[in-house]
Design a protein around this motif. Structure first.
Motif, PDB file in Angstrom:
ATOM      1  N   GLU A   1       0.898  -1.086   0.111  1.00  0.00           N
ATOM      2  CA  GLU A   1       0.039   0.066   0.122  1.00  0.00           C
ATOM      3  C   GLU A   1       0.918   1.271   0.036  1.00  0.00           C
ATOM      4  O   GLU A   1       0.715   2.149  -0.617  1.00  0.00           O
ATOM      5  N   THR A   2       1.827   1.062   0.747  1.00  0.00           N
ATOM      6  CA  THR A   2       2.963   2.349   0.709  1.00  0.00           C
ATOM      7  C   THR A   2       4.080   1.832  -0.085  1.00  0.00           C
ATOM      8  O   THR A   2       4.765   0.874   0.168  1.00  0.00           O
ATOM      9  N   LYS A   3       4.128   2.574  -1.299  1.00  0.00           N
ATOM     10  CA  LYS A   3       5.056   1.984  -2.045  1.00  0.00           C
ATOM     11  C   LYS A   3       6.770   2.160  -1.672  1.00  0.00           C
ATOM     12  O   LYS A   3       7.079   3.322  -1.499  1.00  0.00           O
ATOM     13  N   CYS A   4       7.338   1.036  -1.786  1.00  0.00           N
ATOM     14  CA  CYS A   4       9.085   1.136  -1.347  1.00  0.00           C
ATOM     15  C   CYS A   4       9.652  -0.048  -1.638  1.00  0.00           C
ATOM     16  O   CYS A   4       8.717  -1.273  -1.788  1.00  0.00           O
ATOM     17  N   PHE A   5      10.673  -0.080  -2.128  1.00  0.00           N
ATOM     18  CA  PHE A   5      11.416  -1.167  -2.293  1.00  0.00           C
ATOM     19  C   PHE A   5      11.873  -2.109  -1.264  1.00  0.00           C
ATOM     20  O   PHE A   5      11.907  -3.365  -1.603  1.00  0.00           O
ATOM     21  N   CYS A   6      12.482  -1.545  -0.176  1.00  0.00           N
ATOM     22  CA  CYS A   6      13.061  -2.018   0.938  1.00  0.00           C
ATOM     23  C   CYS A   6      12.320  -2.271   1.958  1.00  0.00           C
ATOM     24  O   CYS A   6      11.533  -1.535   2.375  1.00  0.00           O
ATOM     25  N   PRO A   7      12.702  -3.584   2.732  1.00  0.00           N
ATOM     26  CA  PRO A   7      12.000  -3.200   4.133  1.00  0.00           C
ATOM     27  C   PRO A   7      12.796  -2.234   4.999  1.00  0.00           C
ATOM     28  O   PRO A   7      13.797  -1.434   4.651  1.00  0.00           O
ATOM     29  N   GLU A   8      12.017  -1.887   6.330  1.00  0.00           N
ATOM     30  CA  GLU A   8      12.704  -0.787   6.933  1.00  0.00           C
ATOM     31  C   GLU A   8      13.928  -0.863   7.397  1.00  0.00           C
ATOM     32  O   GLU A   8      14.410   0.141   7.634  1.00  0.00           O
TER      33      GLU A   8
END
Length: 386
Positions: free
Chosen positions: A287-294
């Motif tokens: 839902e929140t677009k990002c490539f990497c885990p936090e």
């Protein structure tokens, strides 16, 4: 933020007219250096064009509010590299300038592009002088031209950052059909987020750049994604439909880790595209677009001071090139010699386009002739040495 047709028109108008007048009144006076000292010509053109390359990301980020996020490895600024990227939309290559303005050197960037782009008045002429590489997608014609340009940069001991799109075209319905057909014929997986790469050009570039006095340091594997899984086209930009977010994930592979066997190199490239498919599938499922885990390292961890420096550079580029447009119009309005200079250079560029030669090929011919002369001189001196 100007996310409307007015903003789209402003973006394209400033980019186009700054490039058009810049080629005439900034790059034009440097043409005599081609005969006097080609290395000075290369240096001046690289500096001038790298200033202009800051303009596109400057407007995207400061005027149109595009958020750029960079994750993965932080490439060293001085890397001589081959940059490989998936080709989601028409402007991926231009959007990547936002990365290089922070983690790279725009003056050494060269892009392998479609041959038709060399004919665009202004921008195409500037890319010719910058020695961007234009291919016709016919390997029997392109191979010799590509070899000549790469040899040119190797002769200059140039810290080249070469961008190539192994997919060959951007991802849209028509290209997806061809990619799926290729996959079925070769018993390969069907991709949703990337196209199957064409490995011949990639392998050729690696083989050429991994040898020589200034060999390639690394391959930068870049995955690009947007807030929407959508192919942004020229029409979208005209209407002001800019992406709200652009995400880049970078993986740096030192040249020592790259296979030397051709078949293994082809497989290596195909594996990177399989990874891109998986990475993008995960990206667009969130839902929140990002490539990497936090917990993964983010390269865009620049200090506030560094980002402030980048912002100043961007503001300076906008102010400078808007000024170039205004001053150019005033020169043409007030001075007849400016108009004759303007008309004369346009005639030169149009003539070389009609003949089908190009400023890039002029530079290659002059470089090769001077290199032959230098070689003959050295042979003569060696023979004359007692």
């Amino acid at each position: 933020m100007l996310r409307n047709p007015i903003g789209g028109f402003l973006y394209l108008a400033i980019l186009y007219f700054s490039s058009f007048f810049g080629v005439i009144f900034i790059l034009g006076p440097s043409l005599p250096l081609l005969l006097l000292n080609p290395r000075w010509f290369r240096w001046f053109n690289d500096k001038a064009i790298s200033m202009w390359l800051v303009l596109a990301p400057a407007m995207l980020e400061l005027i149109h509010g595009v958020k750029v996020t960079i994750t993965g490895d932080k490439p060293p600024t001085g890397d001589t590299s081959l940059i490989i990227m998936n080709h989601r939309c028409h402007f991926d290559w231009m959007f990547y300038w936002s990365v290089l303005v922070r983690y790279g050197n725009l003056q050494y960037l060269r892009i392998i592009m479609k041959d038709v782009l060399r004919r665009i008045p202004g921008i195409g002429w500037g890319m010719q002088q910058a020695m961007y590489i234009f291919l016709r997608r016919r390997w029997e014609q392109d191979e010799g031209y590509l070899n000549t340009i790469l040899d040119y940069f190797k002769d200059l001991n140039y810290p080249l950052q070469l961008m190539i799109f192994p997919e060959g075209t951007n991802l849209e319905d028509r290209s997806r059909v061809h990619s799926d057909s290729f996959a079925r014929k070769n018993n390969l997986p069907i991709y949703e987020y990337v196209l199957h790469p064409r490995v011949r050009g990639f392998v050729h570039c690696v083989e050429k750049l991994r040898h020589g006095p200034r060999r390639m340091d690394a391959i930068h594997d870049v995955t690009i994604a947007y807030d929407r899984n959508y192919c942004f086209t020229e029409k979208d930009i005209i209407l002001g439909d800019f992406p709200r977010e652009i995400h880049f994930h970078i993986k740096r592979y030192p040249i020592s880790e790259i296979p030397t066997d051709v078949e293994e190199l082809e497989v290596w490239c195909q594996k990177r595209w399989l990874e891109k498919e998986d990475r993008l599938k995960l990206f667009y499922s969130k839902e929140t677009k990002c490539f990497c885990p936090e917990d993964e390292k983010i390269t865009q961890d620049a200090s506030d001071k560094q980002e402030a420096t980048v912002r100043k550079q961007m503001v300076g580029s906008i102010v400078f090139f808007v000024g170039v447009i205004v001053v150019s119009v005033l020169l043409l309005y007030r001075y007849s010699y400016a108009r004759w200079f303007f008309i004369g250079l346009i005639a030169v560029y149009l003539l070389q386009a009609f003949v089908g030669f190009g400023m890039d090929k002029v530079q290659l011919v002059l470089h090769n002739q001077l290199s032959k002369h230098a070689t003959k001189t050295m042979r003569y001196l060696k023979c004359a040495d007692p």
